[in-house]
Scaffold this motif. Structure first.
Motif, PDB file in Angstrom:
ATOM      1  N   THR A   1       0.829  -1.211   0.000  1.00  0.00           N
ATOM      2  CA  THR A   1       0.000   0.000   0.000  1.00  0.00           C
ATOM      3  C   THR A   1       0.861   1.258   0.000  1.00  0.00           C
ATOM      4  O   THR A   1       0.323   2.360   0.052  1.00  0.00           O
ATOM      5  CB  THR A   1      -0.917   0.060   1.239  1.00  0.00           C
ATOM      6  N   ASN A   2       2.182   1.076  -0.027  1.00  0.00           N
ATOM      7  CA  ASN A   2       3.127   2.190   0.081  1.00  0.00           C
ATOM      8  C   ASN A   2       2.946   2.952   1.391  1.00  0.00           C
ATOM      9  O   ASN A   2       3.087   4.160   1.452  1.00  0.00           O
ATOM     10  CB  ASN A   2       3.021   3.118  -1.120  1.00  0.00           C
ATOM     11  N   PHE A   3       2.578   2.213   2.445  1.00  0.00           N
ATOM     12  CA  PHE A   3       2.376   2.752   3.786  1.00  0.00           C
ATOM     13  C   PHE A   3       1.369   3.887   3.792  1.00  0.00           C
ATOM     14  O   PHE A   3       1.515   4.872   4.506  1.00  0.00           O
ATOM     15  CB  PHE A   3       3.703   3.128   4.445  1.00  0.00           C
ATOM     16  N   SER A   4       0.335   3.730   2.992  1.00  0.00           N
ATOM     17  CA  SER A   4      -0.741   4.701   2.898  1.00  0.00           C
ATOM     18  C   SER A   4      -2.069   3.940   2.807  1.00  0.00           C
ATOM     19  O   SER A   4      -2.283   3.181   1.854  1.00  0.00           O
ATOM     20  CB  SER A   4      -0.541   5.586   1.666  1.00  0.00           C
ATOM     21  N   ILE A   5      -2.936   4.127   3.803  1.00  0.00           N
ATOM     22  CA  ILE A   5      -4.199   3.399   3.882  1.00  0.00           C
ATOM     23  C   ILE A   5      -5.319   4.299   3.384  1.00  0.00           C
ATOM     24  O   ILE A   5      -5.453   5.446   3.825  1.00  0.00           O
ATOM     25  CB  ILE A   5      -4.504   2.986   5.352  1.00  0.00           C
ATOM     26  N   ASP A   6      -6.141   3.790   2.482  1.00  0.00           N
ATOM     27  CA  ASP A   6      -7.300   4.532   1.989  1.00  0.00           C
ATOM     28  C   ASP A   6      -8.534   4.157   2.790  1.00  0.00           C
ATOM     29  O   ASP A   6      -8.842   2.983   2.938  1.00  0.00           O
ATOM     30  CB  ASP A   6      -7.546   4.234   0.499  1.00  0.00           C
TER      31      ASP A   6
END
Length: 141
Positions: A135-140
């Motif tokens: 997630t590229n250390f990004s949570i949606d």
């Protein structure tokens, strides 16, 4: 004047030696982001207790991170240890649990005891370190 120069020459290296250079790499990340794509403000809290996914932490009003609608906010920012390392070291199930709560509910409607008892979580995510990398250390949300 000479003593000031000597003092500065002695003091200056301490400033440089006390600074840390945190540089993220493919195997080490220090920040985790939440993208709040909704129209409501939320609070987000993380837990290393997986597989225990009960709400066993403080009220997010005290210990959580507020995320405004339609914003991207960092909610984990580590100083000295990679998130991946913390998941492997501190989580029995090697997963990080992320809890998202409705901000208005925490402020007005319900007591924290009721929210915990009724498990009033908008969304719970459970991620391994590899899944977070994907997630590229990004949570949606």
């Amino acid at each position: 004047m000479k003593s000031n120069c000597v003092f500065l020459l002695v003091l200056l290296p301490f400033f440089f030696l006390s600074m840390t250079c945190r540089k993220e790499s493919d195997g080490c990340h220090y920040s985790l982001w939440l993208n709040n794509t909704t129209n409501m403000p939320v609070y987000v809290v993380s837990s290393y207790d997986y597989p225990d996914t009960s709400i066993n932490f403080q009220n997010p009003l005290i210990a959580g991170n507020y995320v405004s609608p339609h914003t991207r906010t960092v909610f984990i920012s580590e100083d000295n240890r990679c998130i991946e390392d913390k998941i492997e070291m501190f989580s029995p199930g090697h997963k990080l649990s992320i809890f998202v709560f409705e901000a208005e509910r925490l402020h007005y409607d319900t007591s924290w005891a009721q929210i915990r008892q009724n498990y009033q979580v908008l969304k719970r995510y459970d991620y391994t370190a590899d899944e977070l990398r994907n997630t590229n250390f990004s949570i949606d949300f």
